[in-house]
Design an enzyme around this catalytic site. Sequence first.
Site, PDB file in Angstrom:
ATOM      1  CG  HIS A   8      -0.912  -6.092   5.352  1.00 15.98           C
ATOM      2  ND1 HIS A   8      -0.913  -5.448   6.494  1.00 15.98           N
ATOM      3  CD2 HIS A   8      -2.099  -5.525   4.681  1.00 15.98           C
ATOM      4  CE1 HIS A   8      -2.305  -4.701   6.732  1.00 15.98           C
ATOM      5  NE2 HIS A   8      -3.006  -4.909   5.504  1.00 15.98           N
TER       6      HIS A   8
ATOM      7  NE  ARG B 150      -0.073  -4.430  11.651  1.00 14.72           N
ATOM      8  CZ  ARG B 150      -1.034  -4.844  11.045  1.00 14.72           C
ATOM      9  NH1 ARG B 150      -2.211  -4.209  11.530  1.00 14.72           N
ATOM     10  NH2 ARG B 150      -1.243  -5.998  10.459  1.00 14.72           N
TER      11      ARG B 150
ATOM     12  CD  GLN C  61      -3.081  -0.943   2.300  1.00 14.29           C
ATOM     13  OE1 GLN C  61      -2.586  -1.532   3.325  1.00 14.29           O
ATOM     14  NE2 GLN C  61      -3.906  -0.407   2.323  1.00 14.29           N
TER      15      GLN C  61
ATOM     16  CE1 TYR D 281      -9.779   0.532   9.652  1.00 18.66           C
ATOM     17  CE2 TYR D 281      -9.711  -1.861   9.679  1.00 18.66           C
ATOM     18  CZ  TYR D 281      -8.990  -0.740   9.419  1.00 18.66           C
ATOM     19  OH  TYR D 281      -7.467  -0.685   9.237  1.00 18.66           O
TER      20      TYR D 281
ATOM     21  CG  ASN E 223      -3.609  -7.337   8.317  1.00 19.83           C
ATOM     22  OD1 ASN E 223      -3.707  -6.996   9.671  1.00 19.83           O
ATOM     23  ND2 ASN E 223      -4.229  -6.965   7.412  1.00 19.83           N
ATOM     24  CD  GLU E 224      -7.721  -6.686   8.248  1.00 20.01           C
ATOM     25  OE1 GLU E 224      -8.104  -6.764   7.165  1.00 20.01           O
ATOM     26  OE2 GLU E 224      -7.967  -5.708   8.912  1.00 20.01           O
TER      27      GLU E 224
ATOM     28  CG  ASP F  13       3.222   0.024 -10.968  1.00 15.35           C
ATOM     29  OD1 ASP F  13       2.767  -1.097 -10.542  1.00 15.35           O
ATOM     30  OD2 ASP F  13       3.048   0.161 -12.291  1.00 15.35           O
TER      31      ASP F  13
ATOM     32  CD  GLU G  21      -5.198  -3.041   9.714  1.00 21.10           C
ATOM     33  OE1 GLU G  21      -6.271  -2.882   9.404  1.00 21.10           O
ATOM     34  OE2 GLU G  21      -4.345  -3.734   9.424  1.00 21.10           O
TER      35      GLU G  21
ATOM     36  CG  HIS H 246       0.961  -4.503 -13.484  1.00 18.90           C
ATOM     37  ND1 HIS H 246       2.189  -4.812 -13.017  1.00 18.90           N
ATOM     38  CD2 HIS H 246       0.664  -3.354 -13.126  1.00 18.90           C
ATOM     39  CE1 HIS H 246       2.786  -4.022 -12.380  1.00 18.90           C
ATOM     40  NE2 HIS H 246       1.854  -2.793 -12.478  1.00 18.90           N
TER      41      HIS H 246
ATOM     42  CG  ASN I 203      -6.603  -5.349  12.267  1.00 14.87           C
ATOM     43  OD1 ASN I 203      -5.709  -5.027  13.165  1.00 14.87           O
ATOM     44  ND2 ASN I 203      -6.031  -5.799  11.095  1.00 14.87           N
TER      45      ASN I 203
HETATM   46  C1  LIG Z   1       9.665  -0.772 -13.697  1.00 11.03           C
HETATM   47  O1  LIG Z   1       8.238  -0.322 -13.980  1.00 11.03           O
HETATM   48  C2  LIG Z   1       7.791   1.051 -14.245  1.00 11.03           C
HETATM   49  C3  LIG Z   1       6.394   1.634 -14.471  1.00 11.03           C
HETATM   50  O2  LIG Z   1       6.044   1.361 -12.958  1.00 11.03           O
HETATM   51  C4  LIG Z   1       8.639   1.284 -15.533  1.00 11.03           C
HETATM   52  O3  LIG Z   1       8.428   2.351 -16.326  1.00 11.03           O
HETATM   53  C5  LIG Z   1       9.888   0.820 -15.610  1.00 11.03           C
HETATM   54  O4  LIG Z   1      10.510   0.735 -16.860  1.00 11.03           O
HETATM   55  C6  LIG Z   1      10.089  -0.540 -14.888  1.00 11.03           C
HETATM   56  N1  LIG Z   1      11.593  -0.846 -14.787  1.00 11.03           N
HETATM   57  C7  LIG Z   1      12.328  -2.187 -14.767  1.00 11.03           C
HETATM   58  C8  LIG Z   1      13.689  -2.128 -14.785  1.00 11.03           C
HETATM   59  O5  LIG Z   1      11.535  -3.069 -15.467  1.00 11.03           O
END
Ligand SMILES: *[C@@H]1O[C@H](CO)[C@@H](O)[C@H](O)[C@H]1NC(C)=O
Length: 505
Positions: free
Chosen positions: A148, A103, A45, A335, A192-193, A78, A405, A65, A333
């Site tokens: 997690h 944590r 996260q 909520y 976790n959970e 990412d 949490e 992705h 945890n």
């Molecule tokens: C890692 O991921 C990013 C996208 O988040 C990409 O632009 C980049 O080329 C990637 N790097 C490698 C080393 O694969």
Amino acid sequence: MYIVYSVETMCCLKLIVFSALIAVVRGERRFPDAFKFGAATASYQVEGAWNVSDKSASIWDTYSHKKPSVIVDESNGDVACDSYHKWREDVQLASELGLDFYRLSLSWPRLLPNGFSNYISEDGKRYYNDVINGLLEKGIEPVITLYHWDLPQKLQDLGGWTNPLIVEWFADYARVAYDLFGDRVKSWITINEGIVACEGTYTLGSFAPGIYSPGFGSYLCNKNVLLAHAKAWRLYDEEYKPKYGGKVSLTNQIIWPQAHSEEYEDLAELVLQMNGGLYSHAIYSKEGGWPPAVEKYIAEKSAQEGYTRSRLPPLTTEEINLIKGTFDFYALNYYTSWLVRSPKEGENIGKWPLYGCEEINALLEPAPEWPPTSSDWFFEYPEGLRRLLSWLKKTYGDMEYRIMENGYASDKRDLNDVNRVNYYKTHLEQVYLAITEDNVNVTYYTAWTLLDNFEWNDGYVSKFGLVDVDFTHPDRPRTPRSSAYYYANVISTRSLYDDDLKTNL
Ligand SMILES: *[C@@H]1O[C@H](CO)[C@@H](O)[C@H](O)[C@H]1NC(C)=O
Ligand SMILES: *[C@@H]1O[C@H](CO)[C@@H](O)[C@H](O)[C@H]1NC(C)=O
């Protein structure tokens, strides 16, 4: 940018801390001296840096992705808060808040790119050592979660949590973490959970890796989570506790199911056993094993459905004994709460908000007076936390309880987050009452979360942060909200205090 925020934060914190001290002098309600306040985050996260050095993909990398449509804003982790690069700022914020502990979770594929313990990433090792040492330098206890939800994709390809061999793989991973960090980390959360890891994935089909298998996959996963936790706990207990003296448990998220009326009290208890008991009874009860009411219910239902055996896989005597007693505290945890009743003729239950409610034909709905949040499963009922703590103590006994949490979701980027302040205030009050009136030995309280972050299927839309993060900016600048100041006040005074204190910026 950051330094400016930092100086501002410290200056304001000092002023507020001063006025809060006056409140204490006036005799506010104090938490026990040993009580600890902290905040939590989780690797996927916040870290970002999903493909740096030799890190391999986790199931959340792959899932976000390949199927961005399962995430409301089609986002992913990412970059997230970029805490992989900006961890010093996070530690500084934790320090300015005055946190007793922080944590965080380890990314399994960052530490073990193969998934297996034959190869440890130097970069992963360095990163977590940096964070742990950085926290300790500021006098903040690192609390580490091993899992997690970001399983190495390579292990998912072998069946993930439905493959019984994961119990050994997880124990191997735990050994690596205890070896590397156990000299400095004294509080460990294995998993976790489990209920969300298993039922979010298999009952709802919405969590990575998104395999819809209600009533089967979730129970296989449940059994393996219990066994993996137990192995990792026993490993620590036998080989590490004698030299390091730390504590290990797992966290459970439980939604308090409030009976709609007296006639539904048995049903509400069954809901508790489904959503709390399936991950607690085997560990915390005297007799161990599955919660008897749930085991019987699913066995009978499976027979009626024509199966040759129960869909809930049995636990052997050996497994029951392996799992039983594998805890050093109970980690909760919390909520939200829901009202429970039976559905009327032809009324649709829906599979959300509570895992397993379809299985036991329980309908859950919010009470009209409970304020909603930005998450569709989440309504405010602070008393549910106190009731749940009492239920846990009655059901599993007097022991140390840690709230790992608790926090508030909003879709607004507001710095003056009065609703979140109110959520913390009302929930901390219930924790205080649980300690002082009900004699529940609660020792830790954890705010979820330090920073706005990638909130799974809610992407960046649902915000839980004490600190705002600007995800449109490449530097991901962090700005404390009113709730951060409020919480800093609570921590510095160790007490609940009057509303007359300034909590906005
Ligand atoms: C890692 O991921 C990013 C996208 O988040 C990409 O632009 C980049 O080329 C990637 N790097 C490698 C080393 O694969
Ligand atoms: C609560 O638990 C802690 C940790 O086990 C222990 O040190 C403390 O004495 C307990 N307090 C009470 C009131 O039982």
